[in-house]
Motif scaffolding. Structure first.
Motif: not given
Ligand code: FAD
Length: 284
Positions: A58-75
Motif C-alpha cells: 500500500a505504500l508504493t505508487g504515484i497517482t495524479h488526481d484532482q490537481g494533486v500528485l500523490r506519491l506513496g511513501a515507499m516510492t
C-alpha cells in the motif's frame, strides 16, 4: 563499525507496522535505509527493532488526481525521477528527484524516508514546504493529514508520533509554477543551498508565491519577507525580494562554506528562479 544488535520485522500492512512501533518504544521504521543504515553503522542510532516497510504494497505508487500528485511513501527518488506521469504533469518534481545524491542512493532511498528524516539539507522537505504539500500518516489511533508547515519542527525533527507511519506525500500541482534547483560542491553532494519556489503567474505578475530554502540555513525554512516583497510584482521587478531573502535568513557557516558564501549562492539561485519566471511569463 558494526551496527548494534536489533530485532527485525517485515510486516505486510501499515496497521501491523504501527502496532510493532507501539509495542516497542525503541523500534524504528526502515525504508530505503539510505539514512538509517549509516546511522546504525556509526552507532548514532540503536533501535531495538527495525520495522522494514518493503513488504507493504500500500505504500508504493504515484497517482495524479484532482490537481494533486500523490506519491506513496515507499516510492523511491529514482522512480519519481523516471516516472512518465511525473515528467508529464510536474517535470520540476522529476528534476528535483534527480538532484538527490547518486543513482545508487536514489534507487533505494524513498520520499517517505527523506521526509521523515527531515534533514535540513534535503530536497524533499524544501519541495514539500514550497508546494504547501502534506503527508498522510497512520498510527494505532487512526489516520491524519499533516501539512508541511506543521510537520517540520527543526533539523531531524518532525511532529510525527512514535507509532505513526507516513503512508503518502501529496503535492498540489494544478495552476502552479514550480522551480527547484541547488548548488552542490560536487555532483551528488548534498546541496550547499537548495531553493524551491512555487507561484502563480497572471498577467505577467507573480502571486501566491512560496519560497523554501534548505541546505543554507540550520533548518528547512520559508522566506516570508521575500515572499511578501515579490507578491504582485513582475519577475523583473524583484530587487526588494532579492534583498529581503539575503537579509532575513540566518545562513550557516561550516567547513563546506561560509555564511556569506551560502547567502551569495542562495541569492544566485533566487535570481535564476526569477529569470525562469520571466521566461515563463514571456517577459524575458
Ligand atoms: P531510511 O534511511 O530507511 O529512514 C530514514 C528515517 O525515516 C528513519 O528514522 C526511519 O525510521 C524513518 N522513516 C522511513 N520511512 C518512514 C515512513 N514511511 N514513515 C515514518 N518514518 C519513516 N538525501 C537528500 O535528500 N539529498 C542528498 O543529496 C542526499 N545525498 C545522500 C548521499 C549519500 C551517499 C547517502 C547514503 C544518502 C543521501 N541522502 C540524501 C539520503 C537519502 O535521500 C535517503 O533516501 C533519505 O534521507 C531517507 O530515505 P530512506 O528511504 O533511505 O529512509
Amino acid at each position: 563499525m558494526k551496527s548494534p544488535v536489533f530485532a527485525y520485522a517485515a510486516p505486510n500492512t501499515v496497521a501491523e507496522a504501527c502496532s510493532l512501533l507501539a509495542d516497542d518504544e525503541d523500534a524504528k521504521l526502515l525504508a530505503g535505509g539510505q539514512s538509517l543504515v549509516p546511522l546504525l553503522a556509526l552507532r548514532l542510532a540503536a533501535p531495538t527493532t527495525l520495522v522494514d516497510l518493503r513488504l507493504v504494497p500500500a505504500l508504493t505508487g504515484i497517482t495524479h488526481d484532482q490537481g494533486v500528485l500523490r506519491l506513496g511513501a515507499m516510492t523511491t527518488h529514482r522512480s519519481i525521477e523516471r516516472s512518465p506521469l511525473v515528467q508529464d504533469v510536474a517535470p520540476a518534481i522529476a528534476e528535483a528527484a534527480a538532484l538527490i545524491a547518486h543513482p545508487q542512493v536514489r534507487t533505494r532511498g524513498t520520499i517517505g524516508g527523506a521526509v521523515a528524516h527531515a534533514d535540513a539539507a534535503a530536497e524533499w522537505p524544501a519541495v514539500l514546504l514550497a508546494m504547501d504539500g502534506h503527508v498522510e500518516v497512520t498510527g494505532t489511533g487512526g489516520s491524519r493529514s499533516i501539512s508541511a508547515g506543521d510537520l517540520f519542527m527543526g533539523p531531524f525533527m518532525t511532529s510525527l508520533e512514535p507509532d505513526e507511519v507516513i503512508t503518502s506525500v501529496s503535492l498540489p500541482i494544478d495552476g502552479r509554477e514550480i522551480w527547484v534547483d541547488e548548488h552542490q560542491r560536487r555532483h551528488g553532494d548534498y546541496g550547499l543551498s537548495i531553493l524551491a519556489m512555487t507561484y502563480q503567474l497572471s498577467d505577467g505578475l507573480i502571486t501566491d508565491v512560496r519560497l523554501a530554502v534548505a541546505g543554507a540555513t540550520g533548518s528547512v525554512t520559508r522566506a516570508p519577507e521575500a515572499e511578501a516583497a515579490l507578491e504582485g510584482r513582475a519577475p523583473a521587478d524583484s530587487n526588494d525580494a532579492i534583498t529581503a531573502l539575503a537579509a532575513e535568513l540566518s545562513y550557516t557557516s561550516d567547513i563546506h562554506g561560509s555564511a556569506d558564501y551560502r547567502r551569495d549562492i542562495t541569492t544566485t539561485l533566487f535570481q535564476r528562479a526569477l529569470r525562469a519566471a520571466g521566461e515563463r511569463s514571456g517577459q524575458a
